[in-house]
Enzyme design. Sequence first.
Site, PDB file in Angstrom:
ATOM      1  N   LYS A  97     -59.087 -12.594  84.752  1.00 23.12           N
ATOM      2  CA  LYS A  97     -59.972 -13.130  83.714  1.00 23.12           C
ATOM      3  C   LYS A  97     -59.143 -13.601  82.504  1.00 23.12           C
ATOM      4  CE  LYS A  97     -63.957 -10.280  85.051  1.00 23.12           C
ATOM      5  NZ  LYS A  97     -64.947  -9.272  84.580  1.00 23.12           N
ATOM      6  N   ASN A 119     -62.326  -6.532  80.974  1.00 25.60           N
ATOM      7  CA  ASN A 119     -61.842  -5.668  82.058  1.00 25.60           C
ATOM      8  C   ASN A 119     -60.894  -6.369  83.038  1.00 25.60           C
ATOM      9  OD1 ASN A 119     -63.741  -7.135  83.402  1.00 25.60           O
ATOM     10  ND2 ASN A 119     -65.002  -5.407  84.039  1.00 25.60           N
ATOM     11  N   HIS A 151     -61.644  -9.824  88.165  1.00 28.62           N
ATOM     12  CA  HIS A 151     -62.840  -9.831  89.011  1.00 28.62           C
ATOM     13  C   HIS A 151     -62.425  -9.712  90.472  1.00 28.62           C
ATOM     14  CE1 HIS A 151     -66.667 -11.106  90.819  1.00 28.62           C
ATOM     15  NE2 HIS A 151     -65.906 -11.786  91.662  1.00 28.62           N
TER      16      HIS A 151
HETATM   17  P1  IDP Z   1     -67.796  -5.827  88.463  1.00 31.23           P
HETATM   18  O1  IDP Z   1     -66.971  -6.860  87.739  1.00 31.23           O
HETATM   19  O2  IDP Z   1     -67.097  -4.490  88.521  1.00 31.23           O
HETATM   20  O3  IDP Z   1     -68.295  -6.299  89.800  1.00 31.23           O
HETATM   21  P2  IDP Z   1     -70.522  -6.222  87.496  1.00 31.23           P
HETATM   22  O4  IDP Z   1     -71.530  -5.139  87.309  1.00 31.23           O
HETATM   23  O5  IDP Z   1     -70.712  -7.184  88.617  1.00 31.23           O
HETATM   24  O6  IDP Z   1     -69.081  -5.535  87.550  1.00 31.23           O
HETATM   25  O7  IDP Z   1     -70.467  -7.027  86.126  1.00 31.23           O
HETATM   26  C1  IDP Z   1     -69.769  -8.260  86.044  1.00 31.23           C
HETATM   27  C2  IDP Z   1     -68.994  -8.280  84.744  1.00 31.23           C
HETATM   28  O8  IDP Z   1     -69.887  -8.292  83.647  1.00 31.23           O
HETATM   29  C3  IDP Z   1     -68.097  -7.055  84.534  1.00 31.23           C
HETATM   30  O9  IDP Z   1     -66.840  -7.176  85.172  1.00 31.23           O
HETATM   31  C4  IDP Z   1     -67.958  -7.056  83.017  1.00 31.23           C
HETATM   32  O10 IDP Z   1     -66.990  -8.035  82.608  1.00 31.23           O
HETATM   33  C5  IDP Z   1     -69.330  -7.546  82.568  1.00 31.23           C
HETATM   34  N1  IDP Z   1     -70.240  -6.444  82.271  1.00 31.23           N
HETATM   35  C6  IDP Z   1     -70.887  -5.646  83.165  1.00 31.23           C
HETATM   36  N2  IDP Z   1     -71.658  -4.748  82.545  1.00 31.23           N
HETATM   37  C7  IDP Z   1     -71.524  -4.994  81.214  1.00 31.23           C
HETATM   38  C8  IDP Z   1     -72.096  -4.408  80.023  1.00 31.23           C
HETATM   39  O11 IDP Z   1     -72.900  -3.467  80.077  1.00 31.23           O
HETATM   40  N3  IDP Z   1     -71.687  -4.940  78.831  1.00 31.23           N
HETATM   41  C9  IDP Z   1     -70.817  -5.994  78.747  1.00 31.23           C
HETATM   42  N4  IDP Z   1     -70.271  -6.578  79.832  1.00 31.23           N
HETATM   43  C10 IDP Z   1     -70.616  -6.086  81.053  1.00 31.23           C
HETATM   44 MG    MG Z   2     -69.761  -7.620  90.389  1.00 31.10          MG
END
Ligand code: IDP
Ligand code: MG
Length: 154
Positions: free
Chosen positions: A12, A115, A118
Amino acid sequence: MSDRERTFVMVKPDGVQRGLIGEIVSRFEDRGLKLVGAKFAQLDRELAERHYAEHEDKPFFEDLVGFITAAPVFAMVWEGQDAVRQIRSMIGATDPAEAAPGTIRGDLGLDLGRNVIHGSDHEDPGANEREIGLFFDDDELTDYERIDETWLYE
Ligand code: IDP
Ligand code: MG
């Protein structure tokens, strides 16, 4: 034993800006996973919204799309035995604060909204193929054998 499969991975904008592409690529290479496609690009809003369509109703969606389009990303396709699940396990929990040490997010991140990486979700069947198709044309992906494959797989 699971089949060899392909998965979509993306460093990212925060990971690119922090100079973490090499570290992340190294971890997958060292594991024995094979890089079969890669591109450095800045995402437009349309692609970002399609990629994160499952989250369009979430309160963080606008921030997420803004973040992922703010600066270049490094998109990749990695291949290997059980690759989707193994890479998710190497990436670690979504929130770096909860991710185990030794995982990419657990070693390289601190904040949920930053984070680093992806990876296609192993609990969402077909997500890997869908995401690969969104980011890569067939002729941008390669088929080749790595010289260590004879000793990597039984
Ligand atoms: P993942 O990346 O571990 O698959 P997902 O639940 O698919 O996680 O969420 C996609 C992305 O959205 C996450 O990697 C993170 O960058 C962002 N994200 C997820 N939950 C939150 C939140 O509660 N607050 C802010 N950003 C979030
Ligand atoms: Mg995801």
